[in-house]
Design a protein around this motif. Structure first.
Motif, PDB file in Angstrom:
ATOM      1  N   SER A 106     -17.280   7.215   1.189  1.00  0.00           N
ATOM      2  CA  SER A 106     -18.369   6.979   0.237  1.00  0.00           C
ATOM      3  C   SER A 106     -19.285   8.197   0.195  1.00  0.00           C
ATOM      4  CB  SER A 106     -19.172   5.734   0.639  1.00  0.00           C
ATOM      5  OG  SER A 106     -19.657   5.848   1.967  1.00  0.00           O
ATOM      6  N   GLY A 107     -19.949   8.373  -0.948  1.00  0.00           N
ATOM      7  CA  GLY A 107     -20.842   9.521  -1.116  1.00  0.00           C
ATOM      8  C   GLY A 107     -22.171   9.095  -1.704  1.00  0.00           C
ATOM      9  N   GLY A 108     -23.258   9.741  -1.245  1.00  0.00           N
ATOM     10  CA  GLY A 108     -24.605   9.363  -1.655  1.00  0.00           C
ATOM     11  C   GLY A 108     -25.324  10.439  -2.457  1.00  0.00           C
ATOM     12  N   LEU A 109     -26.313  10.000  -3.227  1.00  0.00           N
ATOM     13  CA  LEU A 109     -27.085  10.901  -4.090  1.00  0.00           C
ATOM     14  C   LEU A 109     -28.088  11.753  -3.288  1.00  0.00           C
ATOM     15  CD1 LEU A 109     -27.627   8.892  -7.402  1.00  0.00           C
ATOM     16  CD2 LEU A 109     -25.878  10.574  -6.807  1.00  0.00           C
ATOM     17  N   ASP A 110     -28.961  12.461  -4.019  1.00  0.00           N
ATOM     18  CA  ASP A 110     -29.749  13.564  -3.442  1.00  0.00           C
ATOM     19  C   ASP A 110     -30.570  13.245  -2.193  1.00  0.00           C
ATOM     20  OD1 ASP A 110     -29.411  16.153  -4.520  1.00  0.00           O
ATOM     21  OD2 ASP A 110     -30.303  15.533  -6.406  1.00  0.00           O
ATOM     22  N   ASN A 111     -31.105  12.027  -2.087  1.00  0.00           N
ATOM     23  CA  ASN A 111     -31.904  11.713  -0.893  1.00  0.00           C
ATOM     24  C   ASN A 111     -31.043  11.359   0.315  1.00  0.00           C
ATOM     25  OD1 ASN A 111     -34.430  12.178  -2.043  1.00  0.00           O
ATOM     26  ND2 ASN A 111     -34.468  10.146  -2.980  1.00  0.00           N
ATOM     27  N   ASP A 112     -29.741  11.419   0.146  1.00  0.00           N
ATOM     28  CA  ASP A 112     -28.802  11.085   1.222  1.00  0.00           C
ATOM     29  C   ASP A 112     -27.839  12.251   1.473  1.00  0.00           C
ATOM     30  OD1 ASP A 112     -27.351   8.818   2.860  1.00  0.00           O
ATOM     31  OD2 ASP A 112     -25.789   9.748   1.641  1.00  0.00           O
ATOM     32  N   ARG A 113     -27.092  12.619   0.436  1.00  0.00           N
ATOM     33  CA  ARG A 113     -26.167  13.767   0.431  1.00  0.00           C
ATOM     34  C   ARG A 113     -25.015  13.647   1.436  1.00  0.00           C
ATOM     35  NH1 ARG A 113     -30.728  16.669   1.222  1.00  0.00           N
ATOM     36  NH2 ARG A 113     -29.858  17.805   2.986  1.00  0.00           N
ATOM     37  N   THR A 114     -24.849  12.484   2.048  1.00  0.00           N
ATOM     38  CA  THR A 114     -23.785  12.383   3.042  1.00  0.00           C
ATOM     39  C   THR A 114     -22.498  11.833   2.447  1.00  0.00           C
ATOM     40  OG1 THR A 114     -24.357  10.145   3.757  1.00  0.00           O
ATOM     41  CG2 THR A 114     -25.420  11.961   4.938  1.00  0.00           C
ATOM     42  N   VAL A 115     -21.407  12.226   3.103  1.00  0.00           N
ATOM     43  CA  VAL A 115     -20.111  11.580   2.918  1.00  0.00           C
ATOM     44  C   VAL A 115     -19.898  10.748   4.176  1.00  0.00           C
ATOM     45  CG1 VAL A 115     -17.621  11.957   2.727  1.00  0.00           C
ATOM     46  CG2 VAL A 115     -19.222  13.478   1.533  1.00  0.00           C
ATOM     47  N   ARG A 116     -19.575   9.475   3.990  1.00  0.00           N
ATOM     48  CA  ARG A 116     -19.386   8.590   5.142  1.00  0.00           C
ATOM     49  C   ARG A 116     -17.986   8.002   5.121  1.00  0.00           C
ATOM     50  NH1 ARG A 116     -25.011   6.952   7.338  1.00  0.00           N
ATOM     51  NH2 ARG A 116     -26.302   8.423   6.179  1.00  0.00           N
ATOM     52  N   LEU A 117     -17.488   7.785   6.330  1.00  0.00           N
ATOM     53  CA  LEU A 117     -16.147   7.245   6.521  1.00  0.00           C
ATOM     54  C   LEU A 117     -16.263   5.904   7.218  1.00  0.00           C
ATOM     55  CD1 LEU A 117     -13.414   8.514   5.810  1.00  0.00           C
ATOM     56  CD2 LEU A 117     -13.314   9.398   8.144  1.00  0.00           C
ATOM     57  N   TRP A 118     -15.593   4.890   6.654  1.00  0.00           N
ATOM     58  CA  TRP A 118     -15.640   3.532   7.180  1.00  0.00           C
ATOM     59  C   TRP A 118     -14.219   3.109   7.520  1.00  0.00           C
ATOM     60  CZ3 TRP A 118     -20.812   1.851   6.862  1.00  0.00           C
ATOM     61  CH2 TRP A 118     -21.639   2.569   5.984  1.00  0.00           C
ATOM     62  N   LEU A 119     -14.043   2.523   8.690  1.00  0.00           N
ATOM     63  CA  LEU A 119     -12.719   2.158   9.181  1.00  0.00           C
ATOM     64  C   LEU A 119     -12.682   0.666   9.475  1.00  0.00           C
ATOM     65  CD1 LEU A 119     -10.213   3.892   9.772  1.00  0.00           C
ATOM     66  CD2 LEU A 119     -10.966   4.042  12.145  1.00  0.00           C
ATOM     67  N   GLN A 120     -11.556   0.044   9.119  1.00  0.00           N
ATOM     68  CA  GLN A 120     -11.395  -1.368   9.405  1.00  0.00           C
ATOM     69  C   GLN A 120     -10.961  -1.535  10.855  1.00  0.00           C
ATOM     70  OE1 GLN A 120      -8.644  -3.346   6.781  1.00  0.00           O
ATOM     71  NE2 GLN A 120     -10.081  -5.007   6.449  1.00  0.00           N
ATOM     72  N   ASP A 121     -11.645  -2.416  11.555  1.00  0.00           N
ATOM     73  CA  ASP A 121     -11.310  -2.627  12.967  1.00  0.00           C
ATOM     74  C   ASP A 121      -9.891  -3.131  13.117  1.00  0.00           C
ATOM     75  OD1 ASP A 121     -13.688  -1.847  14.216  1.00  0.00           O
ATOM     76  OD2 ASP A 121     -14.669  -3.704  13.644  1.00  0.00           O
ATOM     77  N   GLY A 122      -9.193  -2.544  14.096  1.00  0.00           N
ATOM     78  CA  GLY A 122      -7.791  -2.908  14.313  1.00  0.00           C
ATOM     79  C   GLY A 122      -7.654  -4.214  15.054  1.00  0.00           C
TER      80      GLY A 122
END
Length: 334
Positions: free
Chosen positions: A318-334
């Motif tokens: 996921s990616g966020g707009l200017d006040n965030d600017r982060t790319v985040r990675l989310w993983l489903q628990d195994g």
């Protein structure tokens, strides 16, 4: 168990954040896993496209050349090429093969790719305003569709760099273009409130799926099996439409979408989900069939404009707009 009986859906396994990175100096506008799953491409209002590791989010390469922000990116099916759409009124085609080859240093003498090499092989010029959306034809590396603020949908021959079709598609900016999986037709959405289907060969309009003045259609895409269209509108809704009949089958809500063109996605690696960002800074996951919210992922500090689901792993970017600017990675628990 007989062929007719379907096994019950497995219980939902929640996603959790495993990584966050800030590869750009401005808002992240788009995140896209490569079809091969070995790269994550991200685009930004800073005018660059970054190629990241899909597991660590480490920066592998940066693609520079656009003179203004980039709104959308699309991979060719073989993951060899990337197309970017920019406010500088152009699209660029990037050759990513050296980057992929460099992911396995030592194999056949391959070296890690120069992270700053110029990998642009084509600049596609013809739009007269911001280019907002781009999509490779899934069947061929040589065709790209684009949509822009000049209200046109354009079809490009990548090899020559020529625009082979310029369709006066909408009365207001085009917010999305997307090929069906066999490459024969294109769906477009627009601020004019319509969603239309186009013949990719002739450019003729085959059907108008939605014909409302309001709300604006902020995003539209074909489902992976090509039978449905997912349509987002600026009234906090996502709808699943059977485009053959034109009937709306499902509606997904609970998120906030009034202002931005949020890019949603289908998740099909474990169960069938609809995934979307939201203007309340969260990522929402719905059960495709049941329409219920399965999870709301919190962590971003600004609107989540784009999400992408990994082609083989239970992983969301996921990616966020200017006040965030982060790319985040989310993983489903195994």
């Amino acid at each position: 168990m007989s062929q007719q009986q379907q096994a019950p859906a497995p219980p939902y396994r929640p996603y959790r954040q495993v990584r966050a990175a800030t590869p750009h100096s401005r808002a992240v506008s788009c995140v896209r896993f490569s079809p091969c799953g070995r790269l994550l491409a991200t685009a930004s209002l800073d005018g660059t496209v970054a190629l990241l590791s899909p597991s660590s989010l480490a920066a592998i390469a940066t693609l520079r050349g656009h003179a203004d922000g980039v709104s959308d990116i699309s991979w060719s099916t073989d993951s060899f090429y990337l197309c970017s759409a920019s406010d500088d009124r152009t699209l660029r085609i990037w050759d990513v093969r050296p980057v992929l080859a460099g992911l396995n240093p030592g194999s056949g003498g391959a070296q890690p790719a120069d992270p700053n090499a110029d990998r642009c092989i084509r600049v596609l010029k013809g739009h007269t305003n911001f280019v907002f959306s781009a999509n490779f034809n899934p069947q061929t590396n040589s065709t790209v569709a684009s949509g822009g603020f000049d209200c046109t949908v354009r079809i490009w021959d990548v090899k020559s760099g020529r625009c082979v079709r310029a369709i006066d598609a909408h009365s207001e900016p085009v917010t999305s273009v997307h090929f069906i999986r066999d490459g024969s037709i294109i769906v477009s959405g627009s601020h004019d409130g319509t969603c239309k289907i186009w013949d990719a060969g002739t450019g003729s309009c085959l059907k108008t799926v939605i014909d409302e003045k309001k709300p604006a259609v902020s995003f539209s895409m074909f489902s992976p099996n090509g039978k449905f269209i997912l349509v987002a509108a600026l009234d906090d809704t996502l709808k699943l439409c059977n485009f053959a009949s034109g009937k709306f089958l499902k509606m997904y809500s609970g998120h906030v979408n009034r202002k931005y063109c949020l890019q949603s996605a289908f998740s099909v690696t474990n169960g069938k989900y609809i995934v979307s960002g939201s203007e309340d800074n969260c990522v929402y996951i719905w059960d495709l069939q049941g329409k219920n919210i399965l999870q709301k992922l919190e962590g971003h500090t600004d609107t989540v404009i784009s999400v992408s689901c990994h082609p083989t792993e239970n992983k969301i970017a996921s990616g966020g707009l200017d006040n965030d600017r982060t790319v985040r990675l989310w993983l489903q628990d195994g």
